[in-house]
Design a protein around this motif. Structure first.
Motif, PDB file in Angstrom:
ATOM      1  N   MET A 101       0.912  -1.130  -0.015  1.00  0.00           N
ATOM      2  CA  MET A 101      -0.039  -0.051   0.225  1.00  0.00           C
ATOM      3  C   MET A 101       0.945   1.176  -0.015  1.00  0.00           C
ATOM      4  O   MET A 101       2.010   1.540   0.706  1.00  0.00           O
ATOM      5  N   LYS A 102       0.647   2.207  -0.856  1.00  0.00           N
ATOM      6  CA  LYS A 102       1.296   3.489  -1.046  1.00  0.00           C
ATOM      7  C   LYS A 102       0.267   4.709  -0.499  1.00  0.00           C
ATOM      8  O   LYS A 102      -0.834   4.500  -1.127  1.00  0.00           O
ATOM      9  N   ILE A 103       0.523   5.676   0.167  1.00  0.00           N
ATOM     10  CA  ILE A 103      -0.485   6.618   0.865  1.00  0.00           C
ATOM     11  C   ILE A 103       0.029   8.046   0.054  1.00  0.00           C
ATOM     12  O   ILE A 103       1.485   8.169   0.215  1.00  0.00           O
ATOM     13  N   ILE A 104      -0.949   8.620  -0.585  1.00  0.00           N
ATOM     14  CA  ILE A 104      -0.517   9.933  -1.173  1.00  0.00           C
ATOM     15  C   ILE A 104      -1.562  10.921  -0.210  1.00  0.00           C
ATOM     16  O   ILE A 104      -2.704  10.569  -0.092  1.00  0.00           O
ATOM     17  N   VAL A 105      -1.071  12.012   0.329  1.00  0.00           N
ATOM     18  CA  VAL A 105      -1.966  13.053   0.826  1.00  0.00           C
ATOM     19  C   VAL A 105      -1.927  14.350  -0.067  1.00  0.00           C
ATOM     20  O   VAL A 105      -0.855  14.580  -0.289  1.00  0.00           O
ATOM     21  N   ASP A 106      -2.984  14.807  -0.013  1.00  0.00           N
ATOM     22  CA  ASP A 106      -3.064  16.237  -0.454  1.00  0.00           C
ATOM     23  C   ASP A 106      -3.119  17.288   0.409  1.00  0.00           C
ATOM     24  O   ASP A 106      -4.392  17.584   0.647  1.00  0.00           O
ATOM     25  N   ARG A 107      -2.159  17.869   0.653  1.00  0.00           N
ATOM     26  CA  ARG A 107      -2.010  18.813   1.863  1.00  0.00           C
ATOM     27  C   ARG A 107      -3.013  20.258   1.436  1.00  0.00           C
ATOM     28  O   ARG A 107      -3.480  20.934   2.446  1.00  0.00           O
ATOM     29  N   LEU A 154       2.618  13.211   6.584  1.00  0.00           N
ATOM     30  CA  LEU A 154       2.611  11.767   6.228  1.00  0.00           C
ATOM     31  C   LEU A 154       3.751  11.119   6.821  1.00  0.00           C
ATOM     32  O   LEU A 154       4.926  11.588   6.413  1.00  0.00           O
ATOM     33  N   LEU A 155       3.832  10.404   7.797  1.00  0.00           N
ATOM     34  CA  LEU A 155       5.148   9.895   8.470  1.00  0.00           C
ATOM     35  C   LEU A 155       5.499   8.498   7.751  1.00  0.00           C
ATOM     36  O   LEU A 155       6.710   8.350   7.744  1.00  0.00           O
ATOM     37  N   ARG A 156       4.559   7.734   7.079  1.00  0.00           N
ATOM     38  CA  ARG A 156       5.026   6.575   6.670  1.00  0.00           C
ATOM     39  C   ARG A 156       4.172   6.426   5.453  1.00  0.00           C
ATOM     40  O   ARG A 156       3.255   5.956   5.312  1.00  0.00           O
ATOM     41  N   PRO A 157       4.819   6.784   4.095  1.00  0.00           N
ATOM     42  CA  PRO A 157       3.998   6.800   2.835  1.00  0.00           C
ATOM     43  C   PRO A 157       3.936   5.290   2.530  1.00  0.00           C
ATOM     44  O   PRO A 157       3.030   4.965   1.470  1.00  0.00           O
ATOM     45  N   GLU A 158       4.505   4.198   2.809  1.00  0.00           N
ATOM     46  CA  GLU A 158       4.279   2.783   2.673  1.00  0.00           C
ATOM     47  C   GLU A 158       4.275   2.022   3.942  1.00  0.00           C
ATOM     48  O   GLU A 158       5.109   1.592   4.239  1.00  0.00           O
ATOM     49  N   PRO A 159       3.221   2.023   4.611  1.00  0.00           N
ATOM     50  CA  PRO A 159       3.106   1.459   5.887  1.00  0.00           C
ATOM     51  C   PRO A 159       2.999  -0.125   5.876  1.00  0.00           C
ATOM     52  O   PRO A 159       2.782  -0.554   4.991  1.00  0.00           O
TER      53      PRO A 159
END
Length: 64
Positions: free
Chosen positions: A1-7, A35-40
């Motif tokens: 899983m990869k996370i992307i956040v839109d600030r 985002l602390l862990r982009p790939e948790p």
């Protein structure tokens, strides 16, 4: 899983931090998501999915 956040989309509600504090944090300056862990790790996926679902601004995007 990869996370992307839109600030830019984030409204600083902090729901992501409550759902997955090991992955998300709020910036002390502006209150927006960090985002602390982009790939948790796998054991955090359920919490991250919850964070995505409850984000009021839709600022969190998950990719497999």
């Amino acid at each position: 899983m990869k996370i992307i956040v839109d600030r830019e989309r984030c409204v600083g509600a902090g729901q992501c931090v409550l759902a997955a504090p090991a992955v998300f944090e709020q910036n002390r300056e502006d209150g927006l998501v960090e985002l602390l862990r982009p790939e948790p790790a796998q054991d955090l996926h359920e919490a991250v999915t919850e964070a995505e679902l409850i984000c009021p601004s839709g600022a969190i995007e998950l990719h497999s």
